[in-house]
Write an enzyme that holds these catalytic residues in place. Sequence first.
Site, mmCIF file in Angstrom:
data_model
loop_
_atom_site.group_PDB
_atom_site.id
_atom_site.type_symbol
_atom_site.label_atom_id
_atom_site.label_comp_id
_atom_site.label_asym_id
_atom_site.label_seq_id
_atom_site.Cartn_x
_atom_site.Cartn_y
_atom_site.Cartn_z
ATOM 1 N N ARG A 158 7.885 -10.619 0.301
ATOM 2 C CA ARG A 158 7.783 -9.511 1.248
ATOM 3 C C ARG A 158 6.827 -9.829 2.392
ATOM 4 O O ARG A 158 7.109 -9.521 3.559
ATOM 5 C CB ARG A 158 7.341 -8.243 0.516
ATOM 6 C CG ARG A 158 8.353 -7.767 -0.508
ATOM 7 C CD ARG A 158 7.980 -6.431 -1.098
ATOM 8 N NE ARG A 158 8.761 -6.146 -2.293
ATOM 9 C CZ ARG A 158 9.001 -4.940 -2.764
ATOM 10 N NH1 ARG A 158 8.513 -3.880 -2.146
ATOM 11 N NH2 ARG A 158 9.704 -4.762 -3.857
ATOM 12 N N LYS B 203 4.602 1.588 -13.843
ATOM 13 C CA LYS B 203 5.365 2.336 -12.847
ATOM 14 C C LYS B 203 6.833 1.896 -12.797
ATOM 15 O O LYS B 203 7.686 2.647 -12.323
ATOM 16 C CB LYS B 203 4.735 2.197 -11.457
ATOM 17 C CG LYS B 203 4.888 0.842 -10.796
ATOM 18 C CD LYS B 203 4.224 0.806 -9.433
ATOM 19 C CE LYS B 203 4.401 -0.526 -8.734
ATOM 20 N NZ LYS B 203 5.794 -0.818 -8.371
ATOM 21 N N ASP B 204 7.127 0.693 -13.276
ATOM 22 C CA ASP B 204 8.502 0.187 -13.257
ATOM 23 C C ASP B 204 9.285 0.529 -14.513
ATOM 24 O O ASP B 204 10.476 0.228 -14.606
ATOM 25 C CB ASP B 204 8.503 -1.342 -13.096
ATOM 26 C CG ASP B 204 7.942 -1.795 -11.762
ATOM 27 O OD1 ASP B 204 8.075 -1.029 -10.782
ATOM 28 O OD2 ASP B 204 7.384 -2.911 -11.698
ATOM 29 N N CYS C 210 15.086 9.031 -11.543
ATOM 30 C CA CYS C 210 15.100 7.578 -11.600
ATOM 31 C C CYS C 210 14.982 7.015 -10.196
ATOM 32 O O CYS C 210 14.186 6.137 -9.930
ATOM 33 C CB CYS C 210 16.387 7.106 -12.268
ATOM 34 S SG CYS C 210 16.546 5.324 -12.409
ATOM 35 N N ARG D 48 10.273 6.924 -2.312
ATOM 36 C CA ARG D 48 9.054 7.737 -2.374
ATOM 37 C C ARG D 48 8.107 7.399 -1.228
ATOM 38 O O ARG D 48 7.579 8.284 -0.546
ATOM 39 C CB ARG D 48 8.349 7.505 -3.725
ATOM 40 C CG ARG D 48 6.966 8.146 -3.832
ATOM 41 C CD ARG D 48 6.260 7.683 -5.099
ATOM 42 N NE ARG D 48 6.093 6.244 -5.166
ATOM 43 C CZ ARG D 48 5.143 5.568 -4.528
ATOM 44 N NH1 ARG D 48 4.267 6.208 -3.774
ATOM 45 N NH2 ARG D 48 5.063 4.261 -4.648
ATOM 46 N N ARG D 49 7.874 6.111 -1.011
ATOM 47 C CA ARG D 49 6.978 5.687 0.064
ATOM 48 C C ARG D 49 7.553 6.031 1.432
ATOM 49 O O ARG D 49 6.850 6.552 2.300
ATOM 50 C CB ARG D 49 6.721 4.186 -0.043
ATOM 51 C CG ARG D 49 5.848 3.789 -1.221
ATOM 52 C CD ARG D 49 5.876 2.294 -1.467
ATOM 53 N NE ARG D 49 4.885 1.900 -2.470
ATOM 54 C CZ ARG D 49 4.898 0.741 -3.127
ATOM 55 N NH1 ARG D 49 5.874 -0.134 -2.900
ATOM 56 N NH2 ARG D 49 3.956 0.457 -4.004
ATOM 57 N N ARG E 139 13.339 -6.076 -0.532
ATOM 58 C CA ARG E 139 13.142 -6.434 -1.937
ATOM 59 C C ARG E 139 12.397 -7.752 -2.018
ATOM 60 O O ARG E 139 12.244 -8.462 -1.047
ATOM 61 C CB ARG E 139 14.506 -6.601 -2.632
ATOM 62 C CG ARG E 139 15.259 -5.316 -2.927
ATOM 63 C CD ARG E 139 14.884 -4.635 -4.219
ATOM 64 N NE ARG E 139 14.643 -5.511 -5.363
ATOM 65 C CZ ARG E 139 15.568 -5.976 -6.179
ATOM 66 N NH1 ARG E 139 16.835 -5.674 -5.995
ATOM 67 N NH2 ARG E 139 15.239 -6.735 -7.205
#
Length: 294
Positions: free
Chosen positions: A152, A80-81, A240, A128-129, A146
Site C-alpha cells: 500500500r 479486527k479481521d 460483515c 468504515r474508514r 488492497r
Amino acid sequence: MHYRIGTRGSKLALVQSEYVKRRMEEAYPEDTFELVIIKTTGDKVTDKPLAAIGTKGLFVKEIEEALLSGSIDMAVHSMKDMPAECATGLTFAKAWKREDCRDVLILKTAGSFSKLPSGAVIGTGSLRRACQLAMLRPDIQFTAIRGNVDTRINKLMDDSYGLDGIVLAAAGLNRLGRSSEITEYLDPEVVIPAPAQGVLAIETAEVNTELLDKINALSDDNSDREAVAERTLRLTGGGCHAPVGAHCVTKDNGDLRMVVLFGNDDCSRILRIEVTGTDSEAVGHEAARMLGLE
C-alpha cells in the site's frame, strides 16, 4: 511441550506471531515453540476489494482448519479481521495488552487531512474508514486499495496510482517499526476504529485447556474487557461488510465507555451512539439494542 503456532506469511502476521512466540518462550522456558506459515484465501485473492469477494473469514479459514486437524496448536491473527464467531471447537484466549487502536493517514505531500486539496484521492479497502472520512471531507475521493503495508505504501508513492494518501492501522505500523511514516493520527472518537483493532487474536482448540491457561496468564484485564465489549457488538449482528466501528475505553473508576458507528453498505445512513456500563458483554448488547441489531 512443543507447540506449533499457525500464522499467515505476510510481514505483519509474522511480526505478530514472532512477538507471541517470544513472550511464550520467556514465560515458559520449559516449552518450545515454532511458527507454521499457512496461506489463506485472502492472501491468494489480491485483485478485488474484500467486500466484493463475499467470503467470511478470508484470512482465517485455512488456519482454523489446521487447528481443528491438530496440525497446529495455536494461531495468531489480528482480532479486527476475525469473523464474528470462531469455528465450532475453537476459542479465543483472553486479550493481551492492546496496541494503539487508532487509524492513521500516510499522506504523500500534504501535512494533514485538513490540508489535502479538494478532489484529493485517498486509498483504503475499508468502507468504515471511507464513510467516516467522507463525512469530514465530502470533497475528497476514495478508491479501493488492497495489499500488505509495504504494497500500500509503495502504491502511494507510485505516481501511476494517483493517490494522495492511504489509511492504515497504527497498530500494524507500530509493530513493523514504521510509525515514523505516519502523517496524522485520527482521533478514535471522530474516526471510530474497527471493533478490537490493535488486539491480537490468539486462537486454540477448546479442548487444549492447558495451553489456553498458559496464554491467558499473560493477558491484560482492561484490554480483554474492552475487546469483549467491541466483539460482542459484532456477535449481535454488527455486519460483515457494512461500516461498523467500536471504541471502548476503561474509565478511571473501572467502568466501560464505548462509542459505536454503524451504517448501511452505501453509507447513506450512519448512526453513532455511546454506551457505558460495567459488564463487557452487557455493554456490547446494549449498543446492539440501541442500533436495532437485536
